[in-house]
Design a protein around this motif. Structure first.
Motif, PDB file in Angstrom:
ATOM      1  N   ARG A  98       0.827  -1.202   0.000  1.00 10.16           N
ATOM      2  CA  ARG A  98       0.000   0.000   0.000  1.00 10.16           C
ATOM      3  C   ARG A  98       0.863   1.255   0.000  1.00 10.16           C
ATOM      4  N   GLU A  99       0.405   2.228  -0.714  1.00 11.74           N
ATOM      5  CA  GLU A  99       1.071   3.531  -0.718  1.00 11.74           C
ATOM      6  C   GLU A  99       0.039   4.598  -0.454  1.00 11.74           C
ATOM      7  N   LEU A 100       0.498   5.662   0.075  1.00 10.03           N
ATOM      8  CA  LEU A 100      -0.419   6.745   0.385  1.00 10.03           C
ATOM      9  C   LEU A 100      -0.605   7.633  -0.830  1.00 10.03           C
ATOM     10  N   GLY A 101      -1.783   8.205  -0.961  1.00  7.72           N
ATOM     11  CA  GLY A 101      -2.032   9.123  -2.056  1.00  7.72           C
ATOM     12  C   GLY A 101      -1.017  10.249  -2.066  1.00  7.72           C
ATOM     13  N   LEU A 102      -0.650  10.668  -3.269  1.00  5.67           N
ATOM     14  CA  LEU A 102       0.374  11.703  -3.388  1.00  5.67           C
ATOM     15  C   LEU A 102      -0.028  13.000  -2.715  1.00  5.67           C
ATOM     16  N   ASP A 103      -1.319  13.270  -2.725  1.00 11.11           N
ATOM     17  CA  ASP A 103      -1.771  14.521  -2.101  1.00 11.11           C
ATOM     18  C   ASP A 103      -1.463  14.535  -0.612  1.00 11.11           C
ATOM     19  N   LEU A 104      -1.699  13.382   0.068  1.00 11.17           N
ATOM     20  CA  LEU A 104      -1.419  13.325   1.506  1.00 11.17           C
ATOM     21  C   LEU A 104       0.090  13.390   1.777  1.00 11.17           C
ATOM     22  N   MET A 105       0.865  12.714   0.896  1.00 13.76           N
ATOM     23  CA  MET A 105       2.325  12.749   1.046  1.00 13.76           C
ATOM     24  C   MET A 105       2.837  14.175   0.899  1.00 13.76           C
ATOM     25  N   ALA A 106       2.293  14.862  -0.062  1.00 17.74           N
ATOM     26  CA  ALA A 106       2.732  16.240  -0.306  1.00 17.74           C
ATOM     27  C   ALA A 106       2.359  17.124   0.878  1.00 17.74           C
ATOM     28  N   LYS A 107       1.168  16.869   1.381  1.00 15.81           N
ATOM     29  CA  LYS A 107       0.674  17.614   2.543  1.00 15.81           C
ATOM     30  C   LYS A 107       1.622  17.419   3.731  1.00 15.81           C
ATOM     31  N   ALA A 108       2.021  16.161   3.934  1.00 18.43           N
ATOM     32  CA  ALA A 108       2.924  15.849   5.044  1.00 18.43           C
ATOM     33  C   ALA A 108       4.212  16.651   4.924  1.00 18.43           C
ATOM     34  N   GLU A 109       4.721  16.707   3.699  1.00 19.93           N
ATOM     35  CA  GLU A 109       5.975  17.431   3.505  1.00 19.93           C
ATOM     36  C   GLU A 109       5.796  18.921   3.793  1.00 19.93           C
ATOM     37  N   THR A 110       4.716  19.477   3.267  1.00 19.82           N
ATOM     38  CA  THR A 110       4.477  20.913   3.490  1.00 19.82           C
ATOM     39  C   THR A 110       4.304  21.228   4.969  1.00 19.82           C
ATOM     40  N   LEU A 111       3.613  20.352   5.669  1.00 23.28           N
ATOM     41  CA  LEU A 111       3.311  20.644   7.075  1.00 23.28           C
ATOM     42  C   LEU A 111       4.422  20.217   8.030  1.00 23.28           C
ATOM     43  N   GLY A 112       5.480  19.601   7.483  1.00 24.18           N
ATOM     44  CA  GLY A 112       6.620  19.257   8.334  1.00 24.18           C
ATOM     45  C   GLY A 112       6.454  17.960   9.100  1.00 24.18           C
ATOM     46  N   LEU A 113       5.805  16.967   8.471  1.00 29.03           N
ATOM     47  CA  LEU A 113       5.682  15.649   9.093  1.00 29.03           C
ATOM     48  C   LEU A 113       6.676  14.691   8.454  1.00 29.03           C
ATOM     49  N   ALA A 114       7.272  13.838   9.280  1.00 23.78           N
ATOM     50  CA  ALA A 114       8.117  12.779   8.753  1.00 23.78           C
ATOM     51  C   ALA A 114       7.214  11.621   8.322  1.00 23.78           C
ATOM     52  N   VAL A 115       7.734  10.742   7.476  1.00 22.16           N
ATOM     53  CA  VAL A 115       6.942   9.601   7.007  1.00 22.16           C
ATOM     54  C   VAL A 115       7.681   8.311   7.322  1.00 22.16           C
ATOM     55  N   ALA A 116       6.971   7.314   7.857  1.00 22.41           N
ATOM     56  CA  ALA A 116       7.583   6.002   8.106  1.00 22.41           C
ATOM     57  C   ALA A 116       6.636   4.924   7.604  1.00 22.41           C
ATOM     58  N   ARG A 117       7.203   3.857   7.042  1.00 16.57           N
ATOM     59  CA  ARG A 117       6.385   2.739   6.595  1.00 16.57           C
ATOM     60  C   ARG A 117       6.389   1.647   7.646  1.00 16.57           C
ATOM     61  N   ALA A 118       5.285   0.941   7.739  1.00 20.19           N
ATOM     62  CA  ALA A 118       5.204  -0.125   8.735  1.00 20.19           C
ATOM     63  C   ALA A 118       4.297  -1.230   8.242  1.00 20.19           C
TER      64      ALA A 118
END
Ligand SMILES: Nc1nc2c(ncn2[C@@H]2O[C@H](COP(=O)(O)OP(=O)(O)O)[C@@H](O)[C@H]2O)c(=O)[nH]1
Ligand SMILES: [Mg+2]
Length: 447
Positions: free
Chosen positions: A333-353
């Motif tokens: 599974r991958e997250l939608g690009l919009d949410l990934m982009a949002k995370a980057e803009t808002l300063g969230l790190a991303v981890a897969r699990a």
């Protein structure tokens, strides 16, 4: 309760143990020992003795330590009886001491006497409670530094800096014609600087409370994303119920986990979604409240799943420094690009699990790094409990009033005195009975 009473209590924990220590403090300590058939030895020297009950019968062989007031913990005459830790022996020692004129100590009374006799500041008395309550290394480390006076020193330093501007203000009140504008603006600048320091200390110092009470991390996200599975994986046991059925978790489940010697209060929460179910709705409300007040949030998604629909508003809910967890990576599974982009803009790190297969390493590593970065610091935190923050906040409010009322020396001087008093309250240089009652109420008997 009178300070002229001689008090007695078991200082070690109740129950069967190899040893037990019973402590006696007060003017009648010597007489109490006589009632136990023993005489004090030289101060601070161990003496081997046989303890006797009221009938003169030996009930234990043990050790006696004698401290002559004021060179003792409480500042009074103090005796420590080191006994074998059987219930009958402890009971015999305490009842014999009471028959000989002592009374059972109130919770925290030994430490309270130490404070009232000038042996400790209030901040140090609190540190003793913290040291005893500490279950993790970093908590103990913080408590011992506070006991060594690091917290008190900071507050005393701040308070001292108010003294000379206050003297100037008071001179202006008494001799209004002699003040010069130059002096006053310098004093005002100093107050501004102090105000800034207090503000920084209040923010930065909150890590002291996290060390004591737990660093709060909320696991949040839509239903069925695997939040409970991740929670269990991080906690290392099946604390939360996992099910295919969305809406399984309804209340906030909290557990303390140790990360690098720090306590982390990890919370599993109800999946965020609109629901007609009253109980689930309350769960969602609690989830949001907990998440909002947390230090960090782990936003869990299962990646393009059916439940990644509308559940909230990243712009409003996500905080910089949160972690976005893309779960169920075993399914690719991958997250939608919009949410990934949002995370980057808002300063969230991303981890897969892949929580179900126990693959939560990236999340654990992020947590370890974040907790370490947020809680470790070279400077001693200015706030280790809510009481400190309340005093600090009061001092800041008073200094604000000083700056505002600077034109009227009388008003300003009054606010200055109140600011100094708020800082003095931390160490107990001034205190009220109810503050003391509040602090010592958290102690148990024997401390
Ligand atoms: N394939 C896969 N399934 C998972 C994973 N994590 C959780 N699940 C499953 O997803 C469902 C919902 O999990 P749960 O932890 O209850 O989700 P919650 O509602 O977010 O708390 C359960 O059937 C889990 O077994 C994962 O990493 N991979
Ligand atoms: Mg759940």
């Amino acid at each position: 309760m009178s300070a002229s009473d001689t008090i007695v209590a078991l200082a070690t924990s109740a129950g069967k143990a190899a040893l037990a220590v019973v402590r006696v403090s007060g003017p009648q300590a010597r007489a109490v020992l006589a009632g136990l058939g023993v005489k004090p030895g030289a101060p601070r020297r161990v003496k081997r003795v046989s303890f006797r009950d009221g009938a003169g019968e030996v009930f234990d062989h043990g050790l006696l330590l004698w401290f002559s007031g004021p060179r003792s913990f409480t500042g009074e005459d103090v005796a420590e009886l080191h006994l074998h830790g059987g219930r009958a022996i402890v009971e015999a020692a305490i009842s014999t001491a009471i028959a000989a004129g002592a009374r059972l100590a109130e919770p925290g009374e030994f430490t309270r006497r130490a404070f009232e006799n000038g042996k400790l500041g209030l901040d140090q008395a609190e540190a003793i409670a913290d040291l005893i309550d500490a279950s993790l290394r970093q908590q103990a480390k913080q408590a011992i530094r506070q006991l060594d006076g690091e917290l008190g020193a900071r507050y005393r330093g701040w308070r001292e800096r108010l003294i000379s501007p206050l003297a100037e203000l008071e001179a202006l009140v008494d001799f209004p014609d002699e003040g010069t504008v130059g002096d006053r603006s310098q004093a005002l600048r100093e107050i501004g600087r102090l105000q800034e320091e207090l503000r920084a200390a209040a923010v930065e110092g909150s890590r002291g409370r996290s060390v004591r009470e737990g660093y709060r991390v909320a696991i949040v996200g839509p239903p069925n994303a695997g939040k409970s599975t991740l929670f269990n994986g991080l906690v290392g046991r099946d604390a939360a119920i996992i099910a295919d059925q969305p809406g399984t978790t309804r209340d906030v489940i909290e557990t303390v986990v140790e990360i690098g010697g720090y306590p982390v209060l990890l919370a599993d929460t109800a999946g965020l979604r609109d629901t007609k179910d009253v109980v689930e709705g309350e769960g969602v409300r609690r989830a949001r409240a907990w998440a909002d007040a947390a230090d960090r949030r782990l936003w869990v998604f299962e990646g393009q799943g059916e439940n990644d629909g509308p559940w909230g508003d990243p712009d409003a809910d996500w905080h910089a420094g949160d972690l976005l967890v893309v779960n169920k990576s075993d399914r690719g599974r991958e997250l939608g690009l919009d949410l990934m982009a949002k995370a980057e803009t808002l300063g969230l790190a991303v981890a897969r699990a892949s929580a179900r297969s126990g693959d939560v390493g990236a999340v654990s590593r992020w947590l370890a790094k974040t907790v370490q970065a947020d809680l470790s610091g070279a400077e001693f935190p200015a706030v280790t409990r809510r009481r400190h923050l309340e005093c600090l906040t009061e001092a800041m409010a008073c200094l604000e009033a000083v700056q505002r009322d600077w034109g009227s020396p009388e008003l300003a001087a009054e606010s200055m005195r109140r600011a100094a008093k708020a800082l003095a309250l931390i160490v107990g240089a001034v205190h009220t009975e109810d503050v003391l009652d509040r602090v010592f109420a958290t102690f148990c008997i024997g401390k």
